[in-house]
Design a protein around this motif. Structure first.
Motif, PDB file in Angstrom:
ATOM      1  N   HIS A  80       0.870  -1.171   0.000  1.00 52.02           N
ATOM      2  CA  HIS A  80       0.000   0.000   0.000  1.00 52.02           C
ATOM      3  C   HIS A  80       0.906   1.220   0.000  1.00 52.02           C
ATOM      4  CE1 HIS A  80      -3.823  -2.038   1.856  1.00 52.02           C
ATOM      5  NE2 HIS A  80      -3.433  -2.595   0.730  1.00 52.02           N
ATOM      6  N   PHE A  81       0.433   2.301  -0.570  1.00 48.60           N
ATOM      7  CA  PHE A  81       1.196   3.543  -0.519  1.00 48.60           C
ATOM      8  C   PHE A  81       0.595   4.406   0.582  1.00 48.60           C
ATOM      9  CE2 PHE A  81       2.771   7.690  -1.649  1.00 48.60           C
ATOM     10  CZ  PHE A  81       4.083   7.400  -1.977  1.00 48.60           C
ATOM     11  N   ILE A  82       1.422   4.789   1.572  1.00 48.55           N
ATOM     12  CA  ILE A  82       0.874   5.477   2.748  1.00 48.55           C
ATOM     13  C   ILE A  82       1.416   6.892   2.926  1.00 48.55           C
ATOM     14  CG2 ILE A  82       0.432   3.291   3.952  1.00 48.55           C
ATOM     15  CD1 ILE A  82       2.888   3.805   5.685  1.00 48.55           C
ATOM     16  N   GLY A  83       2.322   7.323   2.046  1.00 49.14           N
ATOM     17  CA  GLY A  83       2.953   8.629   2.218  1.00 49.14           C
ATOM     18  C   GLY A  83       2.306   9.713   1.372  1.00 49.14           C
ATOM     19  N   HIS A  84       2.776  10.922   1.576  1.00 45.81           N
ATOM     20  CA  HIS A  84       2.285  12.027   0.758  1.00 45.81           C
ATOM     21  C   HIS A  84       2.667  11.773  -0.701  1.00 45.81           C
ATOM     22  CE1 HIS A  84       1.046  15.962  -0.429  1.00 45.81           C
ATOM     23  NE2 HIS A  84       2.224  16.239  -0.911  1.00 45.81           N
ATOM     24  N   CYS A  99      -3.225  -0.142  -3.108  1.00 40.88           N
ATOM     25  CA  CYS A  99      -4.098   0.808  -2.416  1.00 40.88           C
ATOM     26  C   CYS A  99      -3.289   2.041  -2.032  1.00 40.88           C
ATOM     27  CB  CYS A  99      -4.671   0.160  -1.163  1.00 40.88           C
ATOM     28  SG  CYS A  99      -5.741   1.239  -0.168  1.00 40.88           S
ATOM     29  N   VAL A 100      -3.881   3.215  -2.183  1.00 33.72           N
ATOM     30  CA  VAL A 100      -3.247   4.466  -1.739  1.00 33.72           C
ATOM     31  C   VAL A 100      -4.037   4.995  -0.545  1.00 33.72           C
ATOM     32  CG1 VAL A 100      -2.621   6.824  -2.363  1.00 33.72           C
ATOM     33  CG2 VAL A 100      -2.468   5.019  -4.079  1.00 33.72           C
ATOM     34  N   HIS A 101      -3.351   5.151   0.593  1.00 34.51           N
ATOM     35  CA  HIS A 101      -4.027   5.606   1.819  1.00 34.51           C
ATOM     36  C   HIS A 101      -4.120   7.124   1.920  1.00 34.51           C
ATOM     37  CE1 HIS A 101      -3.471   1.888   4.599  1.00 34.51           C
ATOM     38  NE2 HIS A 101      -3.380   1.501   3.348  1.00 34.51           N
ATOM     39  N   LYS A 118      -5.791   5.145 -18.465  1.00 38.55           N
ATOM     40  CA  LYS A 118      -4.843   4.822 -19.527  1.00 38.55           C
ATOM     41  C   LYS A 118      -4.506   3.341 -19.520  1.00 38.55           C
ATOM     42  CE  LYS A 118      -1.937   8.711 -19.856  1.00 38.55           C
ATOM     43  NZ  LYS A 118      -0.672   9.286 -19.420  1.00 38.55           N
ATOM     44  N   GLU A 119      -4.398   2.798 -18.334  1.00 42.19           N
ATOM     45  CA  GLU A 119      -3.987   1.402 -18.186  1.00 42.19           C
ATOM     46  C   GLU A 119      -5.176   0.461 -18.047  1.00 42.19           C
ATOM     47  OE1 GLU A 119      -0.906   0.812 -15.344  1.00 42.19           O
ATOM     48  OE2 GLU A 119      -0.075   2.813 -15.682  1.00 42.19           O
ATOM     49  N   ASN A 120      -6.375   1.038 -18.145  1.00 41.05           N
ATOM     50  CA  ASN A 120      -7.567   0.212 -18.039  1.00 41.05           C
ATOM     51  C   ASN A 120      -7.633  -0.557 -16.717  1.00 41.05           C
ATOM     52  OD1 ASN A 120      -9.966  -0.565 -19.059  1.00 41.05           O
ATOM     53  ND2 ASN A 120      -9.131  -1.583 -20.879  1.00 41.05           N
ATOM     54  N   LYS A 121      -7.317   0.133 -15.644  1.00 42.02           N
ATOM     55  CA  LYS A 121      -7.277  -0.490 -14.326  1.00 42.02           C
ATOM     56  C   LYS A 121      -8.135   0.286 -13.336  1.00 42.02           C
ATOM     57  CE  LYS A 121      -3.060  -1.400 -12.625  1.00 42.02           C
ATOM     58  NZ  LYS A 121      -1.581  -1.307 -12.466  1.00 42.02           N
ATOM     59  N   ALA A 122      -8.331  -0.325 -12.182  1.00 44.02           N
ATOM     60  CA  ALA A 122      -8.974   0.368 -11.066  1.00 44.02           C
ATOM     61  C   ALA A 122      -8.106   0.142  -9.830  1.00 44.02           C
ATOM     62  CB  ALA A 122     -10.373  -0.171 -10.820  1.00 44.02           C
ATOM     63  N   MET A 123      -8.332   0.941  -8.800  1.00 43.98           N
ATOM     64  CA  MET A 123      -7.468   0.843  -7.622  1.00 43.98           C
ATOM     65  C   MET A 123      -8.223   1.234  -6.357  1.00 43.98           C
ATOM     66  SD  MET A 123      -4.038   3.111  -7.191  1.00 43.98           S
ATOM     67  CE  MET A 123      -2.736   2.059  -6.583  1.00 43.98           C
ATOM     68  N   ASP A 124      -7.847   0.606  -5.248  1.00 44.03           N
ATOM     69  CA  ASP A 124      -8.426   0.977  -3.956  1.00 44.03           C
ATOM     70  C   ASP A 124      -7.767   2.253  -3.439  1.00 44.03           C
ATOM     71  OD1 ASP A 124      -9.811  -1.373  -4.125  1.00 44.03           O
ATOM     72  OD2 ASP A 124      -8.665  -2.421  -2.570  1.00 44.03           O
ATOM     73  N   ILE A 125      -8.558   3.110  -2.843  1.00 43.28           N
ATOM     74  CA  ILE A 125      -7.976   4.286  -2.186  1.00 43.28           C
ATOM     75  C   ILE A 125      -8.653   4.521  -0.831  1.00 43.28           C
ATOM     76  CG2 ILE A 125      -7.407   5.479  -4.356  1.00 43.28           C
ATOM     77  CD1 ILE A 125      -9.792   7.424  -3.574  1.00 43.28           C
ATOM     78  N   LEU A 126      -7.929   5.226   0.027  1.00 42.38           N
ATOM     79  CA  LEU A 126      -8.492   5.740   1.270  1.00 42.38           C
ATOM     80  C   LEU A 126      -8.330   7.256   1.225  1.00 42.38           C
ATOM     81  CD1 LEU A 126      -6.848   3.281   3.852  1.00 42.38           C
ATOM     82  CD2 LEU A 126      -9.029   3.020   2.656  1.00 42.38           C
TER      83      LEU A 126
END
Ligand SMILES: *Cc1c(COP(=O)(O)O)cnc(C)c1O
Length: 250
Positions: A80-84, A99-101, A118-126
């Protein structure tokens, strides 16, 4: 072979998690442990992977990129990416993280959305909320959180899973607890709006110093670094505050 220090620390943290769940009447299955690995060497990371850990968080795109190959050896592991996050760095994050927090502004959501499309993807975010109102912390203000969630919900590549916060530091337990309670309250408000495409099941809150309190207040995911990997030799401000004038990294 005797267990590594990291394994011992992991076991201690898991015991504390269990205890906090018990005292607050929650199931231990409801709380995930994410290992915050900023500045942590590959050797230490490997020990955590060998111990069976699966969820890791990085604060910097460069470190994420450097450590990614190691995680790929362990099929169960995810980042997961948790930083700024700066908008010009989203490409690598989309590539390596699940996931990006730290989505705390519409512009960042739009940048992620563009790349994902562009990449035809989806992603989780917080959505990161600045519940302590400290200027040194990132995050949308509690007052603007609902509006941001609503705006982000229109970007259909972003699966909004919940909220993230960093509790107030060097504060009394009551002040820290108030941050977590505020996040929980915003979660309930956002869930009550029944916005299409928005789930509000994840509450990412609690770190080495305050995760038992966060669990008592409803955390479903805690982010722990120091208690497992030891002290870092880089001030956290380097990761949290861009105004200090550091020139290394991004
Ligand atoms: C570093 C970091 C953590 C972990 O902090 P520790 O005090 O080392 O447990 C959690 N969340 C974020 C966003 C971090 O940057």
């Amino acid at each position: 072979m005797s267990p590594s220090l990291i394994e011992q620390n992991l076991a201690a943290v898991r015991r504390q998690m269990e205890h906090a769940c018990q005292t607050s009447g929650r199931s231990h299955e409801d709380v995930q442990l994410l290992l915050a690995t900023k500045t942590v060497s590959s050797e230490k990371l490997r020990l955590a992977l060998q111990a069976g850990e699966t969820l890791f968080g990085e604060n910097k795109v460069q470190e994420l990129r450097d450590k990614y190959p190691l995680l790929q050896e362990y099929k169960q592991a995810e980042w997961h990416f948790i930083g700024h996050l700066q908008t010009n760095k989203v490409k690598d994050v989309v590539k390596y993280a699940t996931c990006v927090h730290s989505v705390d502004r519409l512009k960042l959501g739009q940048a992620l959305h563009q790349q994902l499309e562009k990449e035809n993807k989806a992603m989780d975010i917080l959505v990161q909320v600045n519940t302590s109102y400290e200027e040194s912390k990132f995050g949308v203000s509690p007052e603007s959180a609902l509006e941001l969630i609503e705006q982000l919900s229109r970007l259909d590549t972003l699966r909004i899973k919940g909220l993230m916060t960093i509790g107030k530091w060097n504060a009394s337990q009551d002040e820290t607890r108030a941050c977590f309670r505020l996040l929980k309250r915003i979660q309930a408000q956002a869930a009550g709006q029944h916005i299409a495409g928005v789930e509000m099941n994840v509450l990412s809150m609690g770190m080495s110093g305050d995760f038992p309190i966060a669990i008592e207040e409803g955390a479903t995911l805690i982010r722990v670094g120091t208690r497992i990997f030891g002290e870092r030799y880089v001030a956290d401000d380097y990761y949290w505050n861009e105004t200090l004038g550091y020139t290394i990294g991004d």
